[in-house]
Design a protein around this motif. Sequence first.
Motif, mmCIF file in Angstrom:
data_model
loop_
_atom_site.group_PDB
_atom_site.id
_atom_site.type_symbol
_atom_site.label_atom_id
_atom_site.label_comp_id
_atom_site.label_asym_id
_atom_site.label_seq_id
_atom_site.Cartn_x
_atom_site.Cartn_y
_atom_site.Cartn_z
ATOM 1 N N MET A 21 0.827 -1.183 0.000
ATOM 2 C CA MET A 21 0.000 0.000 0.000
ATOM 3 C C MET A 21 0.879 1.258 0.000
ATOM 4 S SD MET A 21 -3.111 1.040 0.105
ATOM 5 C CE MET A 21 -4.227 2.240 0.674
ATOM 6 N N ILE A 22 1.917 1.231 0.802
ATOM 7 C CA ILE A 22 2.811 2.383 0.869
ATOM 8 C C ILE A 22 3.493 2.609 -0.477
ATOM 9 C CG2 ILE A 22 4.919 3.273 1.925
ATOM 10 C CD1 ILE A 22 3.995 1.923 4.532
ATOM 11 N N MET A 23 3.938 1.510 -1.096
ATOM 12 C CA MET A 23 4.602 1.644 -2.401
ATOM 13 C C MET A 23 3.636 2.232 -3.437
ATOM 14 S SD MET A 23 7.750 0.805 -2.168
ATOM 15 C CE MET A 23 8.312 0.429 -3.807
ATOM 16 N N TRP A 24 2.378 1.862 -3.354
ATOM 17 C CA TRP A 24 1.384 2.376 -4.286
ATOM 18 C C TRP A 24 1.220 3.886 -4.105
ATOM 19 C CZ3 TRP A 24 -3.430 4.733 -4.170
ATOM 20 C CH2 TRP A 24 -4.141 4.707 -5.366
ATOM 21 N N ILE A 25 1.122 4.325 -2.859
ATOM 22 C CA ILE A 25 0.965 5.756 -2.569
ATOM 23 C C ILE A 25 2.202 6.530 -3.020
ATOM 24 C CG2 ILE A 25 0.756 7.460 -0.718
ATOM 25 C CD1 ILE A 25 -0.968 5.346 0.776
ATOM 26 N N VAL A 26 3.385 6.005 -2.711
ATOM 27 C CA VAL A 26 4.621 6.664 -3.136
ATOM 28 C C VAL A 26 4.681 6.708 -4.664
ATOM 29 C CG1 VAL A 26 7.136 6.509 -3.132
ATOM 30 C CG2 VAL A 26 5.872 6.085 -1.026
ATOM 31 N N GLY A 27 4.278 5.633 -5.311
ATOM 32 C CA GLY A 27 4.259 5.602 -6.774
ATOM 33 C C GLY A 27 3.338 6.650 -7.356
ATOM 34 N N LEU A 28 2.188 6.827 -6.739
ATOM 35 C CA LEU A 28 1.251 7.842 -7.203
ATOM 36 C C LEU A 28 1.847 9.239 -7.045
ATOM 37 C CD1 LEU A 28 -1.574 8.431 -8.297
ATOM 38 C CD2 LEU A 28 -2.389 8.483 -5.940
ATOM 39 N N ILE A 29 2.500 9.479 -5.927
ATOM 40 C CA ILE A 29 3.144 10.780 -5.698
ATOM 41 C C ILE A 29 4.254 11.022 -6.720
ATOM 42 C CG2 ILE A 29 4.577 12.090 -4.069
ATOM 43 C CD1 ILE A 29 2.886 10.723 -1.823
ATOM 44 N N VAL A 30 5.062 9.991 -6.981
ATOM 45 C CA VAL A 30 6.141 10.118 -7.974
ATOM 46 C C VAL A 30 5.555 10.385 -9.357
ATOM 47 C CG1 VAL A 30 7.972 8.845 -9.163
ATOM 48 C CG2 VAL A 30 7.810 8.755 -6.674
ATOM 49 N N LEU A 31 4.477 9.687 -9.705
ATOM 50 C CA LEU A 31 3.837 9.897 -11.005
ATOM 51 C C LEU A 31 3.328 11.337 -11.127
ATOM 52 C CD1 LEU A 31 2.768 8.823 -13.695
ATOM 53 C CD2 LEU A 31 0.688 8.172 -12.475
ATOM 54 N N LEU A 32 2.669 11.814 -10.104
ATOM 55 C CA LEU A 32 2.174 13.196 -10.138
ATOM 56 C C LEU A 32 3.337 14.188 -10.221
ATOM 57 C CD1 LEU A 32 -0.729 12.964 -7.537
ATOM 58 C CD2 LEU A 32 -0.905 13.106 -10.034
ATOM 59 N N GLY A 33 4.415 13.916 -9.487
ATOM 60 C CA GLY A 33 5.600 14.761 -9.570
ATOM 61 C C GLY A 33 6.202 14.747 -10.960
ATOM 62 N N GLY A 34 6.242 13.553 -11.581
ATOM 63 C CA GLY A 34 6.759 13.445 -12.947
ATOM 64 C C GLY A 34 5.908 14.212 -13.935
ATOM 65 N N ILE A 35 4.606 14.133 -13.761
ATOM 66 C CA ILE A 35 3.702 14.888 -14.639
ATOM 67 C C ILE A 35 3.919 16.391 -14.448
ATOM 68 C CG2 ILE A 35 1.268 15.462 -15.056
ATOM 69 C CD1 ILE A 35 0.655 12.481 -14.444
ATOM 70 N N PHE A 36 4.020 16.804 -13.199
ATOM 71 C CA PHE A 36 4.257 18.223 -12.911
ATOM 72 C C PHE A 36 5.563 18.695 -13.554
ATOM 73 C CE2 PHE A 36 6.177 21.503 -10.195
ATOM 74 C CZ PHE A 36 5.219 22.510 -10.349
ATOM 75 N N LEU A 37 6.628 17.875 -13.413
ATOM 76 C CA LEU A 37 7.912 18.244 -14.013
ATOM 77 C C LEU A 37 7.809 18.322 -15.538
ATOM 78 C CD1 LEU A 37 10.323 16.143 -11.798
ATOM 79 C CD2 LEU A 37 10.260 18.646 -11.942
ATOM 80 N N ALA A 38 7.087 17.382 -16.134
ATOM 81 C CA ALA A 38 6.935 17.383 -17.594
ATOM 82 C C ALA A 38 6.158 18.607 -18.059
ATOM 83 C CB ALA A 38 6.246 16.099 -18.040
ATOM 84 N N VAL A 39 5.097 18.930 -17.337
ATOM 85 C CA VAL A 39 4.303 20.109 -17.699
ATOM 86 C C VAL A 39 5.133 21.382 -17.540
ATOM 87 C CG1 VAL A 39 2.291 21.493 -16.993
ATOM 88 C CG2 VAL A 39 2.084 19.024 -17.205
ATOM 89 N N SER A 40 6.051 21.366 -16.572
ATOM 90 C CA SER A 40 6.922 22.528 -16.337
ATOM 91 C C SER A 40 8.035 22.632 -17.375
ATOM 92 C CB SER A 40 7.550 22.444 -14.943
ATOM 93 O OG SER A 40 6.565 22.431 -13.950
ATOM 94 N N GLY A 41 8.127 21.641 -18.255
ATOM 95 C CA GLY A 41 9.142 21.682 -19.295
ATOM 96 C C GLY A 41 10.438 20.993 -18.908
ATOM 97 N N LYS A 42 10.480 20.356 -17.780
ATOM 98 C CA LYS A 42 11.698 19.665 -17.326
ATOM 99 C C LYS A 42 11.574 18.176 -17.671
ATOM 100 C CE LYS A 42 12.277 23.103 -13.820
ATOM 101 N NZ LYS A 42 12.163 23.491 -12.450
ATOM 102 N N TYR A 43 11.591 17.889 -18.973
ATOM 103 C CA TYR A 43 11.346 16.542 -19.461
ATOM 104 C C TYR A 43 12.413 15.542 -19.026
ATOM 105 C CZ TYR A 43 8.232 19.224 -22.405
ATOM 106 O OH TYR A 43 7.273 20.091 -22.854
ATOM 107 N N LEU A 44 13.659 15.951 -19.077
ATOM 108 C CA LEU A 44 14.748 15.053 -18.723
ATOM 109 C C LEU A 44 14.665 14.648 -17.251
ATOM 110 C CD1 LEU A 44 17.255 13.554 -19.629
ATOM 111 C CD2 LEU A 44 18.607 15.571 -19.035
ATOM 112 N N ILE A 45 14.416 15.610 -16.380
ATOM 113 C CA ILE A 45 14.295 15.305 -14.951
ATOM 114 C C ILE A 45 13.071 14.424 -14.705
ATOM 115 C CG2 ILE A 45 13.930 16.296 -12.644
ATOM 116 C CD1 ILE A 45 15.472 18.776 -13.635
ATOM 117 N N ALA A 46 11.962 14.744 -15.380
ATOM 118 C CA ALA A 46 10.747 13.943 -15.228
ATOM 119 C C ALA A 46 11.008 12.498 -15.657
ATOM 120 C CB ALA A 46 9.609 14.543 -16.044
ATOM 121 N N GLY A 47 11.675 12.334 -16.786
ATOM 122 C CA GLY A 47 11.992 10.987 -17.268
ATOM 123 C C GLY A 47 12.893 10.235 -16.313
#
Length: 106
Positions: free
Chosen positions: A1-27
């Motif tokens: 359950m914890i891994m799922w929640i952390v994964g969701l947070i990482v995914l949202l962070g990756g999306i935020f980074l991608a939307v911000s134009g930081k594609y390499l960091i998001a990837g």
Amino acid sequence: MIMWIVGLIVLLGGIFLAVSGKYLIAGCVLLAWTVADSIVSSIRRRKVYAEFREKFPTSDDVARSLDREEIRRLRDDEGKARAVRRVRQDIPEVPLVEAAKLVDKL
């Protein structure tokens, strides 16, 4: 359950980074999470399998703990898949491959 929640947070962070134009960091963040999640999943599977093998050292030990007549009847009447499902219902930690071989052997 914890891994799922952390994964969701990482995914949202990756999306935020991608939307911000930081594609390499998001990837890199998403790739790192995928690798870490794969490693943790692999460790968990090995642990579950080791516990299963400790409890049931051989397939004969597994077979003895089952209602063999019921499994045979299910295999013959309703098919192998239904019998394998029944084995895994009775002993949830049995690996799918092992359950299928056991049904064939019975």
